[in-house]
Design an enzyme around this catalytic site. Sequence first.
Site, PDB file in Angstrom:
ATOM      1  N   SER A 113       0.859  -1.186   0.000  1.00 24.40           N
ATOM      2  CA  SER A 113       0.000   0.000   0.000  1.00 24.40           C
ATOM      3  C   SER A 113       0.887   1.226   0.000  1.00 24.40           C
ATOM      4  O   SER A 113       1.949   1.228   0.630  1.00 24.40           O
ATOM      5  CB  SER A 113      -0.877   0.031   1.246  1.00 24.40           C
ATOM      6  OG  SER A 113      -1.478   1.317   1.382  1.00 24.40           O
ATOM      7  N   TYR A 122      -2.015  -0.964  10.381  1.00 30.03           N
ATOM      8  CA  TYR A 122      -2.036  -1.353   8.970  1.00 30.03           C
ATOM      9  C   TYR A 122      -0.776  -0.862   8.262  1.00 30.03           C
ATOM     10  O   TYR A 122      -0.143  -1.611   7.502  1.00 30.03           O
ATOM     11  CB  TYR A 122      -3.294  -0.762   8.325  1.00 30.03           C
ATOM     12  CG  TYR A 122      -3.413  -0.908   6.823  1.00 30.03           C
ATOM     13  CD1 TYR A 122      -4.083  -2.003   6.276  1.00 30.03           C
ATOM     14  CD2 TYR A 122      -2.913   0.057   5.953  1.00 30.03           C
ATOM     15  CE1 TYR A 122      -4.233  -2.127   4.903  1.00 30.03           C
ATOM     16  CE2 TYR A 122      -3.054  -0.062   4.587  1.00 30.03           C
ATOM     17  CZ  TYR A 122      -3.713  -1.151   4.060  1.00 30.03           C
ATOM     18  OH  TYR A 122      -3.849  -1.269   2.698  1.00 30.03           O
TER      19      TYR A 122
HETATM   20  C1  4PL Z   1      -3.510   6.738   0.788  1.00 29.91           C
HETATM   21  O1  4PL Z   1      -4.243   1.329   1.745  1.00 29.91           O
HETATM   22  O2  4PL Z   1      -3.091   3.908   0.714  1.00 29.91           O
HETATM   23  C2  4PL Z   1      -6.380   5.373   2.637  1.00 29.91           C
HETATM   24  C3  4PL Z   1      -6.918   2.918   3.177  1.00 29.91           C
HETATM   25  N1  4PL Z   1      -5.516   6.220   2.042  1.00 29.91           N
HETATM   26  O3  4PL Z   1      -6.141   1.746   2.839  1.00 29.91           O
HETATM   27  C4  4PL Z   1      -5.053   2.115   2.147  1.00 29.91           C
HETATM   28  C5  4PL Z   1      -4.426   5.757   1.427  1.00 29.91           C
HETATM   29  C6  4PL Z   1      -6.149   4.023   2.617  1.00 29.91           C
HETATM   30  C7  4PL Z   1      -4.143   4.403   1.363  1.00 29.91           C
HETATM   31  C8  4PL Z   1      -5.053   3.549   1.988  1.00 29.91           C
END
Ligand code: 4PL
Length: 248
Positions: free
Chosen positions: A141, A154
Amino acid sequence: MTMKRYEGRVAIVSGAAQGIGRAIAERLGEEAATVVVADINGDGANAAAEAIGGGAIGVACDIGDPDSVAALHDAVMSRAGRIDSLVNAAALVPFVPWDELTFEEWRRIMRVNLDGLYLMCRASSDIMRKAKYGRIVNICSNALFAGTPNMAHYVASKGGVFGFTRALATELGGDKITVNAIAPGLTDTEGVQQTPHKDAFEFVEMLQAIKGYGTPADIAPAVAFLASEEAHWVTGQTLAVDGGMIRW
Ligand code: 4PL
């Protein structure tokens, strides 16, 4: 026009009943893979497999449970006979402010996002090594780079995914198995829509080089490349697929 890079190949996609995992499973199916849709939601996994067709298999699996992961791999080997690609898309995406982040909640996320990743890679790579071929793609992510609020556990787990991807590439390179990761940005999925993260799209759009809201279909093509045979010279990498929100 989509290519058919997965003819004769078997690909496991975890978390494939919905969201990014589902779009990846659909894409690999379009490219002629025998897709194994693995998901904690067994009914959803079966429904996705039926929609994908082409011999796709739905299997209920809790990736945080060693016995469940072992049963999944037994089922795949008896029904499909091989594992060419593993896409680890299953993850929990929490919205929990730091002041509410208990150890129990921390462990809940680590159990799936990291313990589950280990268990899936352990089981699949032990099979891939015998074939001297394999493609592992982990879904990371860009929150790891952004330090996104309300999800410290997370973010920590995705930092683990990033590091583990590098380490496992080293461990498995000798057996011609590649290990890479994709780091999506905020993506419009069923899961995100169920959390307050859904209200962050305009904010992240402001940071993107290319404007718009990320969708699962925007993520799948990059995964389909890295999980294919032709990506054999790329390993240990994490690629951001987020409209250019983060650049590193
Ligand atoms: C930039 O992986 O990468 C919210 C929620 N904002 O889960 C994510 C960003 C979220 C993200 C993510």
